[in-house]
Design an enzyme around this catalytic site. Structure first.
Site, mmCIF file in Angstrom:
data_model
loop_
_atom_site.group_PDB
_atom_site.id
_atom_site.type_symbol
_atom_site.label_atom_id
_atom_site.label_comp_id
_atom_site.label_asym_id
_atom_site.label_seq_id
_atom_site.Cartn_x
_atom_site.Cartn_y
_atom_site.Cartn_z
ATOM 1 N N ASP A 1 10.214 -3.403 -8.166
ATOM 2 C CA ASP A 1 10.963 -4.215 -7.211
ATOM 3 C C ASP A 1 12.062 -3.333 -6.656
ATOM 4 O OD1 ASP A 1 11.018 -6.997 -6.077
ATOM 5 O OD2 ASP A 1 13.130 -6.707 -6.537
ATOM 6 N N ARG B 1 12.119 5.499 -6.279
ATOM 7 C CA ARG B 1 10.849 5.197 -6.959
ATOM 8 C C ARG B 1 10.417 6.376 -7.831
ATOM 9 N NH1 ARG B 1 8.900 3.437 -2.911
ATOM 10 N NH2 ARG B 1 9.514 1.319 -3.434
ATOM 11 N N TYR C 1 11.739 0.704 5.476
ATOM 12 C CA TYR C 1 13.010 1.143 6.073
ATOM 13 C C TYR C 1 13.165 2.673 6.111
ATOM 14 C CZ TYR C 1 14.196 -3.784 5.391
ATOM 15 O OH TYR C 1 14.203 -5.168 5.425
ATOM 16 N N ALA D 1 0.829 -1.214 0.000
ATOM 17 C CA ALA D 1 0.000 0.000 0.000
ATOM 18 C C ALA D 1 0.865 1.268 0.000
ATOM 19 C CB ALA D 1 -0.916 -0.003 1.221
ATOM 20 N N GLY D 2 2.025 1.209 0.648
ATOM 21 C CA GLY D 2 2.932 2.371 0.677
ATOM 22 C C GLY D 2 3.419 2.722 -0.714
HETATM 23 P P1 ITT Z 1 5.317 -5.995 -3.842
HETATM 24 O O1 ITT Z 1 6.319 -7.067 -4.213
HETATM 25 O O2 ITT Z 1 3.935 -6.515 -3.701
HETATM 26 O O3 ITT Z 1 5.413 -4.777 -4.709
HETATM 27 P P2 ITT Z 1 6.957 -5.740 -1.482
HETATM 28 O O4 ITT Z 1 6.854 -4.897 -0.247
HETATM 29 O O5 ITT Z 1 7.144 -7.227 -1.301
HETATM 30 O O6 ITT Z 1 5.673 -5.445 -2.363
HETATM 31 P P3 ITT Z 1 9.528 -5.645 -2.814
HETATM 32 O O7 ITT Z 1 9.566 -7.115 -3.044
HETATM 33 O O8 ITT Z 1 9.937 -4.736 -3.941
HETATM 34 O O9 ITT Z 1 8.080 -5.140 -2.389
HETATM 35 O O10 ITT Z 1 10.388 -5.336 -1.537
HETATM 36 C C1 ITT Z 1 10.898 -4.077 -1.335
HETATM 37 C C2 ITT Z 1 11.118 -3.843 0.127
HETATM 38 O O11 ITT Z 1 12.184 -2.878 0.232
HETATM 39 C C3 ITT Z 1 9.897 -3.203 0.769
HETATM 40 O O12 ITT Z 1 9.036 -4.127 1.349
HETATM 41 C C4 ITT Z 1 10.542 -2.280 1.790
HETATM 42 O O13 ITT Z 1 10.855 -3.007 2.921
HETATM 43 C C5 ITT Z 1 11.850 -1.880 1.130
HETATM 44 N N1 ITT Z 1 11.663 -0.598 0.430
HETATM 45 C C6 ITT Z 1 11.580 -0.396 -0.908
HETATM 46 N N2 ITT Z 1 11.333 0.887 -1.183
HETATM 47 C C7 ITT Z 1 11.251 1.508 -0.001
HETATM 48 C C8 ITT Z 1 10.973 2.839 0.373
HETATM 49 O O14 ITT Z 1 10.702 3.767 -0.520
HETATM 50 N N3 ITT Z 1 10.970 3.125 1.663
HETATM 51 C C9 ITT Z 1 11.194 2.194 2.601
HETATM 52 N N4 ITT Z 1 11.437 0.917 2.344
HETATM 53 C C10 ITT Z 1 11.463 0.570 1.040
#
Ligand code: ITT
Length: 202
Positions: free
Chosen positions: A70, A182, A155, A11-12
């Protein structure tokens, strides 16, 4: 242009992506809102591979443009951990309070100049004509000494951005989108999509 289905359950991410894409005139919906439910195994070894795995899986269920993100946090002192395993670090269901506290503990006594880190984001798109695109971007920063800030997700409370003297959880969403991995990756993707005029007539 039509609509974009974003292949994420986070959701974030969706909140940020909507902010970044709001000037495109395209409707961005989450896979959940598009009525697509699936568990996708992210078994790639790079951000790009995982983004493509997610985008391809959802593209098989819709005629819309599909995108996936990702992303991860690379901490230099920890040999770029947790990296592509960021979501799975200490377990997918473990709270970020615990994950963030653990990373801070692992950096105990490590001086500022060795706390360098970056957030990395790969975005993949699968177009209705089958074409695939990927882009990648990063934001450089440092791991803080304690959690700070309530905004963002994951994080963010431990990721300190020197130019703002704040963590990404202390930035407003607009500020974060301006400089984040992003935000930059999505702007690159918007540029790429502009080159594919055929998708505008879908
Ligand atoms: P989807 O695969 O469903 O998109 P996910 O949370 O599992 O969701 P990822 O596999 O891409 O997504 O994992 C990325 C992780 O890295 C995410 O869960 C966060 O813990 C961290 N992360 C990525 N971008 C971030 C951000 O902008 N701020 C804080 N943490 C971030």
């Amino acid at each position: 242009m039509g609509r974009i289905v974003f292949a994420t359950g986070n959701a974030g991410k969706i909140r940020e992506i909507n902010g970044i894409m709001s000037d495109t005139g395209m409707e961005v919906v989450s896979m959940k809102d598009a009525g697509i439910r699936m568990d996708i195994e992210e078994n790639g070894s790079t951000y790009e591979e995982n983004a493509l795995i997610k985008a391809r899986a959802v593209a098989s269920m819709t005629k819309d443009i599909v995108m996936a993100d990702d992303s991860g946090l690379e901490i230099d002192y920890l040999n770029k951990e947790p990296g592509v395993y960021s979501a799975r670090y200490l377990g997918e269901d473990t709270s970020y309070r615990i994950k963030n506290a653990d990373l801070i503990r692992r950096l105990e006594g490590v001086p500022d100049d060795q706390r360098t880190a970056r957030f990395v984001c790969a975005i993949a798109a699968v177009l209705p004509n089958g074409r695939e695109l990927t882009v990648r971007a990063a934001i450089e920063g440092r791991i803080g000494y304690e959690e700070k800030g309530e905004n963002g997700f994951g994080y963010d409370p431990i990721f300190y951005v020197p130019e703002f003297r704040k963590t990404t959880a202390e930035l407003t969403e607009a500020e974060k989108n301006e400089v984040s991995h992003r935000g930059k990756a999505l702007r690159l993707m918007k540029e790429e999509l502009r080159g594919y005029e055929d998708i505008t007539c879908q």
